[in-house]
Design a protein around this motif. Sequence first.
Motif, PDB file in Angstrom:
ATOM      1  N   GLY A 169       0.797  -1.219   0.000  1.00 47.18           N
ATOM      2  CA  GLY A 169       0.000   0.000   0.000  1.00 47.18           C
ATOM      3  C   GLY A 169       0.829   1.268   0.000  1.00 47.18           C
ATOM      4  O   GLY A 169       0.337   2.330   0.401  1.00 47.18           O
ATOM      5  N   LEU A 170       2.060   1.201  -0.463  1.00 46.89           N
ATOM      6  CA  LEU A 170       2.923   2.382  -0.496  1.00 46.89           C
ATOM      7  C   LEU A 170       2.305   3.496  -1.340  1.00 46.89           C
ATOM      8  O   LEU A 170       1.751   3.250  -2.412  1.00 46.89           O
ATOM      9  CB  LEU A 170       4.285   2.028  -1.087  1.00 46.89           C
ATOM     10  N   ARG A 171       2.441   4.731  -0.829  1.00 45.57           N
ATOM     11  CA  ARG A 171       2.035   5.927  -1.572  1.00 45.57           C
ATOM     12  C   ARG A 171       3.184   6.934  -1.506  1.00 45.57           C
ATOM     13  O   ARG A 171       3.743   7.168  -0.430  1.00 45.57           O
ATOM     14  CB  ARG A 171       0.773   6.561  -0.963  1.00 45.57           C
ATOM     15  N   ARG A 172       3.502   7.539  -2.612  1.00 44.84           N
ATOM     16  CA  ARG A 172       4.577   8.537  -2.611  1.00 44.84           C
ATOM     17  C   ARG A 172       4.228   9.732  -1.742  1.00 44.84           C
ATOM     18  O   ARG A 172       5.119  10.392  -1.196  1.00 44.84           O
ATOM     19  CB  ARG A 172       4.872   8.985  -4.049  1.00 44.84           C
ATOM     20  N   ALA A 173       2.953  10.003  -1.611  1.00 41.03           N
ATOM     21  CA  ALA A 173       2.519  11.170  -0.840  1.00 41.03           C
ATOM     22  C   ALA A 173       2.676  10.985   0.665  1.00 41.03           C
ATOM     23  O   ALA A 173       2.499  11.938   1.429  1.00 41.03           O
ATOM     24  CB  ALA A 173       1.055  11.475  -1.158  1.00 41.03           C
ATOM     25  N   ASP A 174       3.056   9.779   1.106  1.00 43.14           N
ATOM     26  CA  ASP A 174       3.127   9.519   2.546  1.00 43.14           C
ATOM     27  C   ASP A 174       4.320  10.178   3.226  1.00 43.14           C
ATOM     28  O   ASP A 174       4.375  10.238   4.449  1.00 43.14           O
ATOM     29  CB  ASP A 174       3.157   8.017   2.811  1.00 43.14           C
ATOM     30  N   GLY A 175       5.280  10.659   2.467  1.00 42.16           N
ATOM     31  CA  GLY A 175       6.413  11.316   3.108  1.00 42.16           C
ATOM     32  C   GLY A 175       7.643  11.277   2.234  1.00 42.16           C
ATOM     33  O   GLY A 175       7.687  10.581   1.207  1.00 42.16           O
ATOM     34  N   PRO A 176       8.679  12.019   2.623  1.00 40.44           N
ATOM     35  CA  PRO A 176       9.884  12.144   1.794  1.00 40.44           C
ATOM     36  C   PRO A 176      10.616  10.834   1.562  1.00 40.44           C
ATOM     37  O   PRO A 176      11.271  10.669   0.528  1.00 40.44           O
ATOM     38  CB  PRO A 176      10.751  13.144   2.562  1.00 40.44           C
ATOM     39  N   THR A 177      10.534   9.878   2.488  1.00 38.67           N
ATOM     40  CA  THR A 177      11.234   8.606   2.290  1.00 38.67           C
ATOM     41  C   THR A 177      10.574   7.766   1.208  1.00 38.67           C
ATOM     42  O   THR A 177      11.160   6.774   0.762  1.00 38.67           O
ATOM     43  CB  THR A 177      11.286   7.800   3.599  1.00 38.67           C
ATOM     44  N   ARG A 178       9.371   8.131   0.792  1.00 39.48           N
ATOM     45  CA  ARG A 178       8.646   7.343  -0.208  1.00 39.48           C
ATOM     46  C   ARG A 178       8.360   8.129  -1.483  1.00 39.48           C
ATOM     47  O   ARG A 178       7.683   7.640  -2.373  1.00 39.48           O
ATOM     48  CB  ARG A 178       7.333   6.847   0.399  1.00 39.48           C
ATOM     49  N   ALA A 179       8.880   9.348  -1.558  1.00 37.96           N
ATOM     50  CA  ALA A 179       8.510  10.266  -2.632  1.00 37.96           C
ATOM     51  C   ALA A 179       8.885   9.757  -4.020  1.00 37.96           C
ATOM     52  O   ALA A 179       8.237  10.117  -5.006  1.00 37.96           O
ATOM     53  CB  ALA A 179       9.153  11.633  -2.393  1.00 37.96           C
ATOM     54  N   GLN A 180       9.916   8.936  -4.122  1.00 37.39           N
ATOM     55  CA  GLN A 180      10.360   8.425  -5.423  1.00 37.39           C
ATOM     56  C   GLN A 180      10.149   6.913  -5.548  1.00 37.39           C
ATOM     57  O   GLN A 180      10.703   6.291  -6.459  1.00 37.39           O
ATOM     58  CB  GLN A 180      11.849   8.744  -5.629  1.00 37.39           C
ATOM     59  N   ALA A 181       9.348   6.340  -4.691  1.00 39.66           N
ATOM     60  CA  ALA A 181       9.171   4.883  -4.695  1.00 39.66           C
ATOM     61  C   ALA A 181       8.573   4.406  -6.017  1.00 39.66           C
ATOM     62  O   ALA A 181       7.662   5.030  -6.558  1.00 39.66           O
ATOM     63  CB  ALA A 181       8.281   4.465  -3.534  1.00 39.66           C
ATOM     64  N   PRO A 182       9.050   3.301  -6.557  1.00 43.29           N
ATOM     65  CA  PRO A 182       8.506   2.779  -7.812  1.00 43.29           C
ATOM     66  C   PRO A 182       7.204   2.029  -7.575  1.00 43.29           C
ATOM     67  O   PRO A 182       6.907   1.613  -6.455  1.00 43.29           O
ATOM     68  CB  PRO A 182       9.601   1.827  -8.286  1.00 43.29           C
ATOM     69  N   SER A 183       6.451   1.844  -8.626  1.00 44.98           N
ATOM     70  CA  SER A 183       5.251   1.012  -8.524  1.00 44.98           C
ATOM     71  C   SER A 183       5.584  -0.458  -8.727  1.00 44.98           C
ATOM     72  O   SER A 183       4.836  -1.332  -8.293  1.00 44.98           O
ATOM     73  CB  SER A 183       4.208   1.449  -9.555  1.00 44.98           C
ATOM     74  N   LEU A 184       6.717  -0.723  -9.373  1.00 45.27           N
ATOM     75  CA  LEU A 184       7.148  -2.095  -9.612  1.00 45.27           C
ATOM     76  C   LEU A 184       8.651  -2.180  -9.400  1.00 45.27           C
ATOM     77  O   LEU A 184       9.424  -1.406  -9.964  1.00 45.27           O
ATOM     78  CB  LEU A 184       6.809  -2.527 -11.049  1.00 45.27           C
ATOM     79  N   SER A 185       9.066  -3.131  -8.555  1.00 50.31           N
ATOM     80  CA  SER A 185      10.490  -3.321  -8.286  1.00 50.31           C
ATOM     81  C   SER A 185      10.701  -4.748  -7.815  1.00 50.31           C
ATOM     82  O   SER A 185       9.751  -5.533  -7.693  1.00 50.31           O
ATOM     83  CB  SER A 185      10.982  -2.332  -7.221  1.00 50.31           C
ATOM     84  N   LEU A 186      11.951  -5.080  -7.567  1.00 48.95           N
ATOM     85  CA  LEU A 186      12.306  -6.353  -6.950  1.00 48.95           C
ATOM     86  C   LEU A 186      12.686  -6.117  -5.501  1.00 48.95           C
ATOM     87  O   LEU A 186      13.383  -5.146  -5.192  1.00 48.95           O
ATOM     88  CB  LEU A 186      13.494  -6.998  -7.667  1.00 48.95           C
ATOM     89  N   ASP A 187      12.241  -6.994  -4.601  1.00 46.99           N
ATOM     90  CA  ASP A 187      12.738  -6.903  -3.232  1.00 46.99           C
ATOM     91  C   ASP A 187      14.074  -7.643  -3.148  1.00 46.99           C
ATOM     92  O   ASP A 187      14.597  -8.139  -4.155  1.00 46.99           O
ATOM     93  CB  ASP A 187      11.698  -7.409  -2.228  1.00 46.99           C
ATOM     94  N   ALA A 188      14.622  -7.713  -1.955  1.00 48.38           N
ATOM     95  CA  ALA A 188      15.958  -8.296  -1.801  1.00 48.38           C
ATOM     96  C   ALA A 188      16.009  -9.781  -2.124  1.00 48.38           C
ATOM     97  O   ALA A 188      17.093 -10.331  -2.361  1.00 48.38           O
ATOM     98  CB  ALA A 188      16.457  -8.065  -0.373  1.00 48.38           C
ATOM     99  N   THR A 189      14.850 -10.433  -2.163  1.00 50.55           N
ATOM    100  CA  THR A 189      14.803 -11.873  -2.458  1.00 50.55           C
ATOM    101  C   THR A 189      14.492 -12.161  -3.913  1.00 50.55           C
ATOM    102  O   THR A 189      14.391 -13.326  -4.304  1.00 50.55           O
ATOM    103  CB  THR A 189      13.746 -12.568  -1.586  1.00 50.55           C
ATOM    104  N   GLY A 190      14.308 -11.115  -4.724  1.00 50.73           N
ATOM    105  CA  GLY A 190      13.960 -11.303  -6.126  1.00 50.73           C
ATOM    106  C   GLY A 190      12.474 -11.393  -6.389  1.00 50.73           C
ATOM    107  O   GLY A 190      12.054 -11.620  -7.532  1.00 50.73           O
TER     108      GLY A 190
END
Length: 259
Positions: A169-190
């Motif tokens: 449920g990440l939203r870029r509007a939630d704060g500066p740490t999430r402002a550039q978050a992608p909608s699609l990525s890989l986590d550390a496990t692939g």
Amino acid sequence: MNLLNTLSNPGPLEDPEISPEGPRSTAALPAEVAEHNAALVDKYADELYEADATTILTWAAEHVQGRIAVTLSMENTVLAELSARHLPDADFLFLDTGYHFAETLEVAREVDQRYPQNLVTALPLLSRRDQDHVYGPNLYRSNPTACCRMRKVEPLAVSLSPYAGWVTGLRRADGPTRAQAPSLSLDATGRLKISPIITWSLEDTTDFIEDNHLIEHPLTHQGYPSIGCETCTLPVAEGQDPRAGRWAGNAKTECGLHS
């Protein structure tokens, strides 16, 4: 660590940087699934960066090879509704830290009743009482990062083992740490990390809840735009960063699930 002996004969406290014995990590993906996931991110991440929720979830239903988990904090039920429409075979995954507001647990019960998806509840290795005995009382105050690791990050990691991807449920509007978050990525496990409401504002979320008559968390009407554990969440003033009430008075801004 002999937990039973520790509980019956309290002695020196364990180092909170060392988690209790037990499963704490995500199983490795089959190589072909990991390769497919990486190829999907390379091909589609830019295309989906500003996409709407329907586009992202329709894409996930078509392209993800394997099971999908939809993580629900129960702060709101938007992801439950969207996933019921577009990912009907996905599981819902809820982290029960043992420190939730009673209202959060009630929302989880209502979600389980309303939607046909399987609701998986992830639990930490230690109960609140056991954690107090092993690491000292109120670890969430003395070492909130360790508490989040043991009660959120590691239980999520274990619970994601059966899945090729997970919805957040990440939203870029939630704060500066999430402002550039992608909608699609890989986590550390692939595994694929899919965030369909990444472009939504808090107002967009509220409007969707009202327009679709979704289950509502009552605390969101009492000054809590972002809701975590009861011990670590305070209401915020109007106009403040929605996450300003999380770990208030502490430099911590993320639990570790998305960092």
